[in-house]
Write a protein that holds these residues in place. Sequence first.
Motif, PDB file in Angstrom:
ATOM      1  N   ALA A  73       0.720  -1.393  -0.034  1.00 43.19           N
ATOM      2  CA  ALA A  73      -0.076   0.049   0.030  1.00 43.19           C
ATOM      3  C   ALA A  73       0.876   1.187  -0.077  1.00 43.19           C
ATOM      4  CB  ALA A  73      -0.831  -0.011   1.175  1.00 43.19           C
ATOM      5  N   MET A  74       2.213   0.989   0.160  1.00 45.94           N
ATOM      6  CA  MET A  74       3.162   2.247   0.305  1.00 45.94           C
ATOM      7  C   MET A  74       3.457   2.751  -1.086  1.00 45.94           C
ATOM      8  SD  MET A  74       3.493   3.465   3.343  1.00 45.94           S
ATOM      9  CE  MET A  74       4.739   4.415   3.019  1.00 45.94           C
ATOM     10  N   VAL A  75       3.171   1.787  -2.161  1.00 48.03           N
ATOM     11  CA  VAL A  75       3.837   2.022  -3.345  1.00 48.03           C
ATOM     12  C   VAL A  75       3.253   3.644  -3.989  1.00 48.03           C
ATOM     13  CG1 VAL A  75       4.129   1.275  -5.824  1.00 48.03           C
ATOM     14  CG2 VAL A  75       4.300  -0.335  -3.857  1.00 48.03           C
ATOM     15  N   PRO A  76       2.005   3.873  -4.100  1.00 47.47           N
ATOM     16  CA  PRO A  76       1.480   5.272  -4.318  1.00 47.47           C
ATOM     17  C   PRO A  76       2.374   6.172  -3.690  1.00 47.47           C
ATOM     18  CG  PRO A  76      -0.318   3.712  -4.156  1.00 47.47           C
ATOM     19  CD  PRO A  76       0.829   2.871  -3.405  1.00 47.47           C
ATOM     20  N   HIS A 104      -1.881  -5.280  -3.429  1.00 44.47           N
ATOM     21  CA  HIS A 104      -2.364  -3.760  -3.684  1.00 44.47           C
ATOM     22  C   HIS A 104      -2.572  -3.591  -5.023  1.00 44.47           C
ATOM     23  CE1 HIS A 104      -3.409   0.078  -2.161  1.00 44.47           C
ATOM     24  NE2 HIS A 104      -2.658   0.575  -3.265  1.00 44.47           N
ATOM     25  N   ARG A 105      -3.593  -3.425  -5.556  1.00 44.56           N
ATOM     26  CA  ARG A 105      -4.068  -2.945  -7.065  1.00 44.56           C
ATOM     27  C   ARG A 105      -4.086  -1.476  -7.019  1.00 44.56           C
ATOM     28  NH1 ARG A 105      -6.666  -6.739 -10.139  1.00 44.56           N
ATOM     29  NH2 ARG A 105      -6.955  -8.659  -9.103  1.00 44.56           N
ATOM     30  N   GLY A 106      -3.193  -0.789  -7.882  1.00 50.22           N
ATOM     31  CA  GLY A 106      -3.314   0.971  -8.039  1.00 50.22           C
ATOM     32  C   GLY A 106      -4.128   1.109  -9.071  1.00 50.22           C
ATOM     33  N   ASP A 107      -4.082   2.430  -9.293  1.00 48.57           N
ATOM     34  CA  ASP A 107      -4.994   2.826 -10.330  1.00 48.57           C
ATOM     35  C   ASP A 107      -4.621   2.622 -11.891  1.00 48.57           C
ATOM     36  OD1 ASP A 107      -6.673   3.916  -8.440  1.00 48.57           O
ATOM     37  OD2 ASP A 107      -5.505   5.901  -8.554  1.00 48.57           O
ATOM     38  N   GLY A 108      -3.497   2.351 -11.863  1.00 44.04           N
ATOM     39  CA  GLY A 108      -2.776   1.928 -13.224  1.00 44.04           C
ATOM     40  C   GLY A 108      -2.801   0.611 -13.512  1.00 44.04           C
ATOM     41  N   PRO A 109      -1.759   0.232 -14.332  1.00 44.43           N
ATOM     42  CA  PRO A 109      -1.713  -1.202 -14.738  1.00 44.43           C
ATOM     43  C   PRO A 109      -0.990  -1.993 -14.074  1.00 44.43           C
ATOM     44  CG  PRO A 109      -0.175   0.024 -16.051  1.00 44.43           C
ATOM     45  CD  PRO A 109      -1.069   1.206 -15.093  1.00 44.43           C
ATOM     46  N   GLY A 110      -0.440  -1.308 -12.940  1.00 42.23           N
ATOM     47  CA  GLY A 110       0.563  -2.123 -12.064  1.00 42.23           C
ATOM     48  C   GLY A 110       0.093  -2.575 -10.729  1.00 42.23           C
ATOM     49  N   VAL A 111       0.434  -3.736 -10.148  1.00 40.14           N
ATOM     50  CA  VAL A 111      -0.048  -4.347  -9.064  1.00 40.14           C
ATOM     51  C   VAL A 111       1.309  -4.718  -8.128  1.00 40.14           C
ATOM     52  CG1 VAL A 111      -1.109  -6.302  -7.845  1.00 40.14           C
ATOM     53  CG2 VAL A 111      -1.849  -5.144 -10.061  1.00 40.14           C
ATOM     54  N   ALA A 112       1.054  -4.382  -6.680  1.00 40.06           N
ATOM     55  CA  ALA A 112       2.148  -4.452  -5.882  1.00 40.06           C
ATOM     56  C   ALA A 112       1.783  -5.694  -4.793  1.00 40.06           C
ATOM     57  CB  ALA A 112       2.304  -3.016  -4.865  1.00 40.06           C
ATOM     58  N   LEU A 113       2.964  -6.486  -4.793  1.00 36.04           N
ATOM     59  CA  LEU A 113       2.740  -7.660  -4.079  1.00 36.04           C
ATOM     60  C   LEU A 113       3.719  -7.711  -2.812  1.00 36.04           C
ATOM     61  CD1 LEU A 113       3.056 -10.396  -6.738  1.00 36.04           C
ATOM     62  CD2 LEU A 113       0.882  -9.229  -5.728  1.00 36.04           C
ATOM     63  N   ALA A 160       7.358  -6.698  -4.542  1.00 36.46           N
ATOM     64  CA  ALA A 160       7.440  -6.935  -6.034  1.00 36.46           C
ATOM     65  C   ALA A 160       6.428  -6.016  -6.836  1.00 36.46           C
ATOM     66  CB  ALA A 160       7.211  -8.441  -6.353  1.00 36.46           C
ATOM     67  N   ARG A 161       6.649  -5.461  -8.139  1.00 34.91           N
ATOM     68  CA  ARG A 161       5.524  -5.043  -8.771  1.00 34.91           C
ATOM     69  C   ARG A 161       5.573  -5.541 -10.020  1.00 34.91           C
ATOM     70  NH1 ARG A 161       5.121  -0.361 -12.043  1.00 34.91           N
ATOM     71  NH2 ARG A 161       3.024   0.664 -11.938  1.00 34.91           N
ATOM     72  N   ILE A 162       4.161  -6.068 -10.476  1.00 32.60           N
ATOM     73  CA  ILE A 162       4.026  -6.871 -11.701  1.00 32.60           C
ATOM     74  C   ILE A 162       2.742  -6.049 -12.262  1.00 32.60           C
ATOM     75  CG2 ILE A 162       5.057  -8.849 -11.061  1.00 32.60           C
ATOM     76  CD1 ILE A 162       1.967  -9.916 -10.452  1.00 32.60           C
ATOM     77  N   THR A 163       2.467  -6.602 -13.542  1.00 28.52           N
ATOM     78  CA  THR A 163       1.361  -5.916 -14.102  1.00 28.52           C
ATOM     79  C   THR A 163      -0.077  -6.580 -13.665  1.00 28.52           C
ATOM     80  OG1 THR A 163       1.397  -7.540 -16.125  1.00 28.52           O
ATOM     81  CG2 THR A 163       2.697  -5.289 -16.183  1.00 28.52           C
ATOM     82  N   ALA A 164      -1.041  -5.855 -13.889  1.00 27.84           N
ATOM     83  CA  ALA A 164      -2.388  -6.670 -13.388  1.00 27.84           C
ATOM     84  C   ALA A 164      -2.624  -7.756 -14.248  1.00 27.84           C
ATOM     85  CB  ALA A 164      -3.502  -5.393 -13.828  1.00 27.84           C
TER      86      ALA A 164
END
Length: 361
Positions: free
Chosen positions: A225-228, A307-316, A327-331
């Motif tokens: 959740a800290m990524v944004p 954690h799903r962001g508003d863009g195409p990325g997802v943080a794990l 880790a950060r991957i695509t949705a």
Amino acid sequence: MSLQVDIGHQFDDFALEAAFTAGPGVTAVFGASGSGKTTLANAVAGLLTPDRGRIMLGGDVLLDSDQGICLPAARRRIGVVFQEGRLFPHLNVADNIAFGARYAPRGAPGPDQDAIIAMLGIGALMQRRPRNLSGGEKQRVAIARALLMRPRLLIMDEPLAALDGPRKDEILPYLERLRDTGTVPIIYVTHSMAEIARLADRIVVLGRGRVLRQGDVTDVLSDPAMVPLIGVREAGSVLMARVVECYPRGLSRLETGGGDLRLPGITAEVGKTLRIRVLAQDVLVSLVRPEGLSSRNILPAVIDDIHRGDGPGVALSLRIGSAKLLARITADALEQLALRPGLECYAVLKATAVARADIGG
């Protein structure tokens, strides 16, 4: 020595409402420009009187607006190191640091002048004037001057912001050495995640004048959740790693709480514990143990959180033994692999993705 802060202050177009605690070691105050970092630091140091609040240091009340208590800066015994060294240009280094010693209370505990000079590596600079010092040297002299005041707390407000990359690399080992001495607790104000990863024990995250998160730096930075708040390119984890073996051609094996890593560019001796900053964008996730890869850093993991962001990325958030990795991957990858909390997987890290500046002592 503990610090307790709960303050509020209103400017024309900005309001600060912040409460946090800090203990021994380094507490980083992180946030974007305009988030209130310097205002908070100035309030603790006594350089700004907030509209309301209470500040306690080691059981002593520095500020209590309800009781009408507000100790002036000179009586708080807090050393401050600013973005610019603010050395006296007409004095040499020896006289600049001696100026700090004038404000040390008689009998106050702390290292002596020779120990501070040796720790900061400024012995050869004593007769130089500030104009003949590099940016990194000026900051080391400013730190020495602050420490010779025998402060109960040291506030460092963006101390490396005015330095270029090589000068930052020059001074960071001295700051690590200062942290490890445990001489004085440090509030370290910065917007640099790389500096936080190398130096901080705890972190307070500010946003628009509010404390958004605080806690142990390894826990907070591994929270997806800290990524944004941090930014997708700066988000990453901190792994504590012990050097266990050094191979030919500059490769070393390091032991972490989740398995061994093999990394180049390690200059520390066997047995040394290091901090390794791993960017989320440099971590790959696989459902099966990969074979035929050039990377040898393959760690068994369990997905803790997504954690799903508003863009195409997802943080794990990945749990690797007793450690955590972000880790950060695509949705699309998330959906195609059907990743979910509790799922076992493998984290893959390319050795050369860890920059030398992201390896700290």
